[in-house]
Design a protein around this motif. Structure first.
Motif, PDB file in Angstrom:
ATOM      1  N   GLU A  69       0.292  16.171   8.192  1.00 44.42           N
ATOM      2  CA  GLU A  69      -1.116  15.411   8.303  1.00 44.42           C
ATOM      3  C   GLU A  69      -1.878  15.501   6.915  1.00 44.42           C
ATOM      4  N   GLY A  70      -2.071  14.185   6.494  1.00 50.17           N
ATOM      5  CA  GLY A  70      -2.833  14.281   5.060  1.00 50.17           C
ATOM      6  C   GLY A  70      -2.402  12.887   4.265  1.00 50.17           C
ATOM      7  N   LEU A  71      -2.918  13.171   3.147  1.00 50.62           N
ATOM      8  CA  LEU A  71      -2.753  11.845   2.282  1.00 50.62           C
ATOM      9  C   LEU A  71      -2.345  12.423   0.775  1.00 50.62           C
ATOM     10  N   VAL A  72      -1.297  11.890   0.580  1.00 50.88           N
ATOM     11  CA  VAL A  72      -0.803  12.151  -0.824  1.00 50.88           C
ATOM     12  C   VAL A  72      -1.581  11.054  -1.858  1.00 50.88           C
ATOM     13  N   GLN A  73      -2.324  11.702  -3.052  1.00 50.52           N
ATOM     14  CA  GLN A  73      -3.010  10.763  -3.847  1.00 50.52           C
ATOM     15  C   GLN A  73      -2.464  10.984  -5.239  1.00 50.52           C
ATOM     16  N   MET A  74      -2.323  10.102  -5.978  1.00 47.30           N
ATOM     17  CA  MET A  74      -2.014  10.276  -7.309  1.00 47.30           C
ATOM     18  C   MET A  74      -2.856   9.533  -8.198  1.00 47.30           C
ATOM     19  N   THR A  75      -3.354  10.076  -9.315  1.00 48.02           N
ATOM     20  CA  THR A  75      -4.117   9.324 -10.409  1.00 48.02           C
ATOM     21  C   THR A  75      -3.248   9.296 -11.740  1.00 48.02           C
ATOM     22  N   LYS A  76      -3.081   8.160 -12.390  1.00 47.23           N
ATOM     23  CA  LYS A  76      -2.631   8.189 -13.601  1.00 47.23           C
ATOM     24  C   LYS A  76      -3.585   8.833 -14.586  1.00 47.23           C
ATOM     25  N   VAL A  77      -2.965   9.735 -15.555  1.00 46.55           N
ATOM     26  CA  VAL A  77      -3.753  10.554 -16.471  1.00 46.55           C
ATOM     27  C   VAL A  77      -4.222   9.473 -17.415  1.00 46.55           C
ATOM     28  N   GLY A  78      -5.598   9.546 -17.506  1.00 43.40           N
ATOM     29  CA  GLY A  78      -6.535   8.847 -18.441  1.00 43.40           C
ATOM     30  C   GLY A  78      -6.435   7.344 -18.489  1.00 43.40           C
ATOM     31  N   GLU A  79      -5.980   6.749 -17.234  1.00 43.90           N
ATOM     32  CA  GLU A  79      -6.140   5.308 -17.139  1.00 43.90           C
ATOM     33  C   GLU A  79      -6.616   4.794 -15.857  1.00 43.90           C
ATOM     34  N   GLY A  80      -6.753   5.790 -14.956  1.00 47.28           N
ATOM     35  CA  GLY A  80      -7.691   5.473 -13.708  1.00 47.28           C
ATOM     36  C   GLY A  80      -6.689   4.821 -12.563  1.00 47.28           C
ATOM     37  N   VAL A  81      -5.373   4.559 -12.825  1.00 50.54           N
ATOM     38  CA  VAL A  81      -4.626   4.008 -12.010  1.00 50.54           C
ATOM     39  C   VAL A  81      -4.441   4.857 -10.645  1.00 50.54           C
ATOM     40  N   TYR A  82      -4.501   4.216  -9.409  1.00 55.10           N
ATOM     41  CA  TYR A  82      -4.689   5.033  -8.297  1.00 55.10           C
ATOM     42  C   TYR A  82      -3.758   4.610  -7.297  1.00 55.10           C
ATOM     43  N   SER A  83      -2.894   5.651  -6.521  1.00 59.00           N
ATOM     44  CA  SER A  83      -1.885   5.246  -5.773  1.00 59.00           C
ATOM     45  C   SER A  83      -2.116   6.589  -4.602  1.00 59.00           C
ATOM     46  N   SER A  84      -1.860   6.051  -3.255  1.00 59.63           N
ATOM     47  CA  SER A  84      -1.736   7.048  -2.225  1.00 59.63           C
ATOM     48  C   SER A  84      -0.580   6.432  -1.143  1.00 59.63           C
ATOM     49  N   SER A  85      -0.595   7.533  -0.160  1.00 60.05           N
ATOM     50  CA  SER A  85       0.279   7.451   0.908  1.00 60.05           C
ATOM     51  C   SER A  85       0.129   8.387   1.880  1.00 60.05           C
ATOM     52  N   PRO A  86       0.144   7.978   3.124  1.00 57.64           N
ATOM     53  CA  PRO A  86      -0.103   9.177   4.280  1.00 57.64           C
ATOM     54  C   PRO A  86       1.131   9.814   4.280  1.00 57.64           C
ATOM     55  N   LEU A  87       1.149  11.088   4.759  1.00 56.29           N
ATOM     56  CA  LEU A  87       2.284  11.964   4.995  1.00 56.29           C
ATOM     57  C   LEU A  87       2.894  11.704   6.389  1.00 56.29           C
ATOM     58  N   ASP A  88       4.262  11.632   6.384  1.00 54.70           N
ATOM     59  CA  ASP A  88       4.666  11.446   7.976  1.00 54.70           C
ATOM     60  C   ASP A  88       4.973  13.074   8.561  1.00 54.70           C
ATOM     61  N   ASP A  89       5.785  13.066   9.582  1.00 53.14           N
ATOM     62  CA  ASP A  89       5.610  14.271  10.412  1.00 53.14           C
ATOM     63  C   ASP A  89       6.758  15.140   9.651  1.00 53.14           C
ATOM     64  N   ALA A  90       7.493  14.739   8.842  1.00 47.77           N
ATOM     65  CA  ALA A  90       8.444  15.580   7.967  1.00 47.77           C
ATOM     66  C   ALA A  90       7.958  15.778   6.667  1.00 47.77           C
ATOM     67  N   GLY A  91       6.638  15.570   6.473  1.00 44.47           N
ATOM     68  CA  GLY A  91       5.823  15.967   5.245  1.00 44.47           C
ATOM     69  C   GLY A  91       6.339  15.159   4.177  1.00 44.47           C
ATOM     70  N   HIS A  92       6.778  13.921   4.246  1.00 48.05           N
ATOM     71  CA  HIS A  92       7.168  12.890   3.284  1.00 48.05           C
ATOM     72  C   HIS A  92       6.092  11.732   3.314  1.00 48.05           C
ATOM     73  N   ALA A  93       6.080  11.227   1.953  1.00 45.00           N
ATOM     74  CA  ALA A  93       5.119  10.107   1.665  1.00 45.00           C
ATOM     75  C   ALA A  93       5.949   9.272   0.774  1.00 45.00           C
ATOM     76  N   SER A  94       5.897   7.934   0.784  1.00 49.17           N
ATOM     77  CA  SER A  94       6.461   7.176  -0.254  1.00 49.17           C
ATOM     78  C   SER A  94       5.424   6.040  -0.828  1.00 49.17           C
ATOM     79  N   ILE A  95       5.659   5.885  -2.262  1.00 48.34           N
ATOM     80  CA  ILE A  95       4.767   5.133  -2.955  1.00 48.34           C
ATOM     81  C   ILE A  95       5.731   4.180  -3.552  1.00 48.34           C
ATOM     82  N   PRO A  96       5.564   2.684  -3.123  1.00 49.01           N
ATOM     83  CA  PRO A  96       6.567   1.815  -3.873  1.00 49.01           C
ATOM     84  C   PRO A  96       5.952   1.398  -5.161  1.00 49.01           C
ATOM     85  N   ASP A  97       6.461   1.090  -6.159  1.00 45.15           N
ATOM     86  CA  ASP A  97       6.017   0.245  -7.192  1.00 45.15           C
ATOM     87  C   ASP A  97       4.739   1.122  -7.971  1.00 45.15           C
ATOM     88  N   ALA A  98       4.848   2.368  -8.106  1.00 45.95           N
ATOM     89  CA  ALA A  98       4.059   3.142  -8.723  1.00 45.95           C
ATOM     90  C   ALA A  98       4.164   2.769 -10.449  1.00 45.95           C
TER      91      ALA A  98
END
Length: 158
Positions: A69-98
């Motif tokens: 349970e939770g949300l994986v969040q990624m912020t690109k260093v120095g640029e403020g580009v942000y991506s996120s994806s929820p975690l599934d039951d197996a603890g996996h998250a996928s972010i297409p087109d980062a």
């Protein structure tokens, strides 16, 4: 008197002919300009270059068990580009087109339900499997370098 009327008639005819010519040429000129604009609009380089991206697959565990349970969040260093994806039951998250680049990764608990959705006597879940340092962009030590193509990251929270 006839010559005066004839002169006026000839001048009137000239004016009418000039007006017809202008009325005919004006739309033709406008149509030509519009066609030129449409044909040249696709020429040249675009204002912004196309972004190079990669697909990101992330696994998150705590004490060897998946954080489901939770949300994986990624912020690109120095640029403020942000991506996120929820975690599934197996603890996996996928972010297409980062976008390709270096990221700070942090994991946040799921958002709290609205007050009207929860029984007030129910104790709120604490998510101890997501330690506080990993919950914020400013304190997380998790990093990911996204490259073009497929990227896989495994994070063990301690």
């Amino acid at each position: 008197m006839i010559s005066f009327t004839l002169i006026h008639l000839l001048q009137y005819e000239k004016t009418v002919m000039r007006t017809k010519r202008i009325l005919f040429e004006l739309p033709l000129t406008v149509v030509t300009l519009i066609c030129f604009a449409i044909l040249t609009a696709g020429c040249g380089e675009s204002a912004q270059p196309e972004k190079v991206t990669g697909t990101v697959d992330i696994s998150v565990t705590y004490a060897g068990k998946p954080v489901s349970e939770g949300l994986v969040q990624m912020t690109k260093v120095g640029e403020g580009v942000y991506s996120s994806s929820p975690l599934d039951d197996a603890g996996h998250a996928s972010i297409p087109d980062a976008e390709v680049g270096d990221y700070i990764v942090f994991i946040t608990p799921p958002p709290a339900p609205a007050p009207h959705e929860v029984d007030p006597s129910t104790k709120r879940k604490t998510y101890s499997n997501i330690p506080d340092p990993f919950r914020s962009e400013s304190t997380s030590t998790l990093k990911a370098e996204v490259k073009e193509g497929k990227n896989e990251f495994q994070f063990e929270l301690k």
